[in-house]
Design a protein around this motif. Structure first.
Motif, mmCIF file in Angstrom:
data_model
loop_
_atom_site.group_PDB
_atom_site.id
_atom_site.type_symbol
_atom_site.label_atom_id
_atom_site.label_comp_id
_atom_site.label_asym_id
_atom_site.label_seq_id
_atom_site.Cartn_x
_atom_site.Cartn_y
_atom_site.Cartn_z
ATOM 1 N N LYS A 1 0.873 -1.170 0.000
ATOM 2 C CA LYS A 1 0.000 0.000 0.000
ATOM 3 C C LYS A 1 0.910 1.220 0.000
ATOM 4 O O LYS A 1 1.262 1.747 1.060
ATOM 5 C CB LYS A 1 -0.925 -0.018 1.225
ATOM 6 N N PRO A 2 1.326 1.652 -1.206
ATOM 7 C CA PRO A 2 2.243 2.794 -1.259
ATOM 8 C C PRO A 2 1.614 4.027 -0.614
ATOM 9 O O PRO A 2 0.427 4.292 -0.813
ATOM 10 C CB PRO A 2 2.463 3.020 -2.761
ATOM 11 N N THR A 3 2.417 4.740 0.167
ATOM 12 C CA THR A 3 1.968 5.999 0.760
ATOM 13 C C THR A 3 2.619 7.147 -0.012
ATOM 14 O O THR A 3 3.570 6.922 -0.777
ATOM 15 C CB THR A 3 2.437 6.081 2.223
ATOM 16 N N THR A 4 2.140 8.359 0.201
ATOM 17 C CA THR A 4 2.809 9.504 -0.443
ATOM 18 C C THR A 4 4.257 9.569 0.046
ATOM 19 O O THR A 4 5.151 9.934 -0.707
ATOM 20 C CB THR A 4 2.084 10.830 -0.129
ATOM 21 N N GLN A 5 4.492 9.186 1.318
ATOM 22 C CA GLN A 5 5.863 9.197 1.841
ATOM 23 C C GLN A 5 6.750 8.222 1.055
ATOM 24 O O GLN A 5 7.892 8.531 0.728
ATOM 25 C CB GLN A 5 5.850 8.820 3.324
ATOM 26 N N GLN A 6 6.188 7.049 0.732
ATOM 27 C CA GLN A 6 6.981 6.090 -0.039
ATOM 28 C C GLN A 6 7.305 6.648 -1.431
ATOM 29 O O GLN A 6 8.404 6.451 -1.948
ATOM 30 C CB GLN A 6 6.244 4.749 -0.175
ATOM 31 N N LEU A 7 6.352 7.356 -2.036
ATOM 32 C CA LEU A 7 6.616 7.924 -3.367
ATOM 33 C C LEU A 7 7.757 8.940 -3.306
ATOM 34 O O LEU A 7 8.601 8.994 -4.210
ATOM 35 C CB LEU A 7 5.360 8.582 -3.954
ATOM 36 N N VAL A 8 7.775 9.741 -2.235
ATOM 37 C CA VAL A 8 8.842 10.737 -2.086
ATOM 38 C C VAL A 8 10.185 10.036 -1.860
ATOM 39 O O VAL A 8 11.206 10.398 -2.458
ATOM 40 C CB VAL A 8 8.513 11.714 -0.928
ATOM 41 N N LYS A 9 10.176 8.990 -1.018
ATOM 42 C CA LYS A 9 11.408 8.230 -0.794
ATOM 43 C C LYS A 9 11.911 7.624 -2.099
ATOM 44 O O LYS A 9 13.102 7.624 -2.394
ATOM 45 C CB LYS A 9 11.152 7.083 0.207
ATOM 46 N N TRP A 10 10.963 7.083 -2.876
ATOM 47 C CA TRP A 10 11.363 6.431 -4.126
ATOM 48 C C TRP A 10 11.884 7.457 -5.136
ATOM 49 O O TRP A 10 12.856 7.202 -5.856
ATOM 50 C CB TRP A 10 10.216 5.606 -4.720
ATOM 51 N N ALA A 11 11.239 8.639 -5.161
ATOM 52 C CA ALA A 11 11.721 9.695 -6.067
ATOM 53 C C ALA A 11 13.174 10.023 -5.734
ATOM 54 O O ALA A 11 14.029 10.113 -6.628
ATOM 55 C CB ALA A 11 10.835 10.939 -5.941
ATOM 56 N N ALA A 12 13.468 10.155 -4.432
ATOM 57 C CA ALA A 12 14.827 10.514 -4.014
ATOM 58 C C ALA A 12 15.811 9.381 -4.310
ATOM 59 O O ALA A 12 16.932 9.627 -4.743
ATOM 60 C CB ALA A 12 14.837 10.842 -2.526
ATOM 61 N N ALA A 13 15.373 8.140 -4.091
ATOM 62 C CA ALA A 13 16.283 7.003 -4.264
ATOM 63 C C ALA A 13 16.536 6.687 -5.736
ATOM 64 O O ALA A 13 17.568 6.125 -6.089
ATOM 65 C CB ALA A 13 15.726 5.770 -3.551
ATOM 66 N N SER A 14 15.580 7.035 -6.592
ATOM 67 C CA SER A 14 15.717 6.703 -8.015
ATOM 68 C C SER A 14 16.198 7.897 -8.840
ATOM 69 O O SER A 14 16.711 7.722 -9.943
ATOM 70 C CB SER A 14 14.368 6.252 -8.571
ATOM 71 N N GLY A 15 15.988 9.101 -8.310
ATOM 72 C CA GLY A 15 16.334 10.293 -9.074
ATOM 73 C C GLY A 15 15.243 10.721 -10.044
ATOM 74 O O GLY A 15 15.462 11.588 -10.889
ATOM 75 N N ASP A 16 14.044 10.124 -9.930
ATOM 76 C CA ASP A 16 12.922 10.514 -10.793
ATOM 77 C C ASP A 16 12.089 11.563 -10.065
ATOM 78 O O ASP A 16 11.297 11.233 -9.185
ATOM 79 C CB ASP A 16 12.067 9.276 -11.128
ATOM 80 N N PHE A 17 12.275 12.820 -10.450
ATOM 81 C CA PHE A 17 11.611 13.909 -9.746
ATOM 82 C C PHE A 17 10.455 14.513 -10.544
ATOM 83 O O PHE A 17 10.155 15.698 -10.411
ATOM 84 C CB PHE A 17 12.634 14.986 -9.345
ATOM 85 N N TYR A 18 9.795 13.704 -11.361
ATOM 86 C CA TYR A 18 8.638 14.207 -12.104
ATOM 87 C C TYR A 18 7.535 14.554 -11.098
ATOM 88 O O TYR A 18 7.140 13.719 -10.268
ATOM 89 C CB TYR A 18 8.183 13.136 -13.097
ATOM 90 N N GLN A 19 7.042 15.802 -11.186
ATOM 91 C CA GLN A 19 6.115 16.343 -10.176
ATOM 92 C C GLN A 19 4.809 15.568 -10.072
ATOM 93 O O GLN A 19 4.124 15.638 -9.048
ATOM 94 C CB GLN A 19 5.772 17.816 -10.503
ATOM 95 N N LEU A 20 4.451 14.852 -11.129
ATOM 96 C CA LEU A 20 3.201 14.084 -11.147
ATOM 97 C C LEU A 20 3.125 13.114 -9.966
ATOM 98 O O LEU A 20 2.044 12.687 -9.577
ATOM 99 C CB LEU A 20 3.127 13.308 -12.472
ATOM 100 N N HIS A 21 4.285 12.790 -9.401
ATOM 101 C CA HIS A 21 4.333 11.770 -8.359
ATOM 102 C C HIS A 21 4.438 12.319 -6.932
ATOM 103 O O HIS A 21 4.504 11.548 -5.993
ATOM 104 C CB HIS A 21 5.491 10.807 -8.635
#
Lengths: 159, 143
Positions: free
Chosen positions: B22-42
């Motif tokens: 159950k992804p949370t918004t916090q997980q999406l932010v963590k994943w953005a930082a860990a992957s380097g994908d900073f597309y604002q849609l997420h």
């Protein structure tokens, strides 16, 4: 919406266009943060002692992670160039369609990878709302020994 | 770690144990930082709503990663993930269950390797397959 095909001569001339190589460093900490963000507790990604005693001998990357760029190549520029051509072809919206990876060798912490990306192919399809172009970008990843570790085919959908 | 899976344990039609996330918004932010994908849609709800979505979206590549986690848990340490691909067909939103599933479609021995092919996908709470894909793994043999 354009009449006829969205495949323009400009787009056709871009097939095979490649990026400058990207050099990437695979660090233990970066792997651990990536696995943590996935929510994957597998000790092969995070526990150095455990990984040392495994058949890999070192922490390895989860699938789809390739470390951080030490030297950025031209992938964004290439995508920008293709994006411009798609806009002029009348299909300006670009969606990420998916990815297919082939994995050949494990990627270990400490590896230095080099990736080469290219605009491999495209095909046209008639969608519900008009023309769609499926664009394939191909990326190969080599390790510091020059061995092929992975290959990716990403699909972009332009409509 | 789970016990090792062997080629002989697997038959076509067999299901991979589902991985429920159950992804949370916090997980999406963590994943953005860990992957380097900073597309604002997420991570930027205003940006997502301006694009016509009710909320921020789960990254397609994060769903790929979750399918990878499910498979690697299943094949065990002596298994090898050879291919994994998926299409980002539907949108998934944080706060909703995201169920990773897989089913064996074929098995065979080729060049001395014990190969298993699967269809894999993520499912939303309405039973819709939002990320269909395929995978190929090699398993150890008892033989």
């Amino acid at each position: 919406m354009t009449e006829g095909s969205a495949i323009t001569d400009e787009l056709r001339s871009m097939i095979g266009m490649a990026t400058e190589p990207v050099i990437m460093e695979v660090e233990r900490g970066a792997i651990r943060r990536y696995a943590d963000a996935i929510g994957d507790p597998n000790p092969l990604f995070s526990d150095v002692e455990y990984a040392r005693n495994s058949r890999y001998g070192e922490v390895i990357c989860p699938p789809g992670f390739f470390g951080w760029p030490l030297k950025r190549g031209g992938m964004m520029e290439l995508l920008g160039t293709i994006g411009g051509a798609l806009f002029r072809a009348g299909v300006p919206r670009i969606l990420d369609g998916g990815v297919d990876y082939e994995f050949f060798l494990p990627i270990r912490a400490g590896d230095i990878l080099t990736s080469h990306g290219k605009f491999a192919d495209f095909r046209e399809r008639e969608g519900r709302t008009g023309k769609m172009l499926f664009i394939t970008m191909e990326t190969t990843y080599l390790n510091q020994n020059g061995d092929l570790v992975a290959k990716a085919r990403s699909t972009l959908i332009a409509l | 770690m789970a016990k090792q899976l062997y080629y002989e344990d697997v038959e076509a039609g067999m299901e991979v144990p589902p991985l429920v996330k159950k992804p949370t918004t916090q997980q999406l932010v963590k994943w953005a930082a860990a992957s380097g994908d900073f597309y604002q849609l997420h991570y930027d709800k205003d940006f997502a709503q301006a694009q016509g979505f009710p909320s921020v979206l789960v990254h397609g590549k994060l769903k790929f990663g979750l399918l990878g986690q499910m498979l690697i848990d299943w094949i065990g340490e002596d298994g090898v993930l050879k291919k994994l691909g998926c299409s980002y067909r539907g949108t998934d939103f944080p706060g909703e269950d995201l169920i990773c599933k897989g089913k064996v479609t074929n098995k065979y021995v080729k060049d001395g390797e014990h190969i298993v092919e699967l269809e894999v996908w993520t499912e939303n709470p309405r039973g819709e397959r939002t990320t269909p894909g395929t995978a190929v793994v090699a398993l150890p043999s008892r033989g």
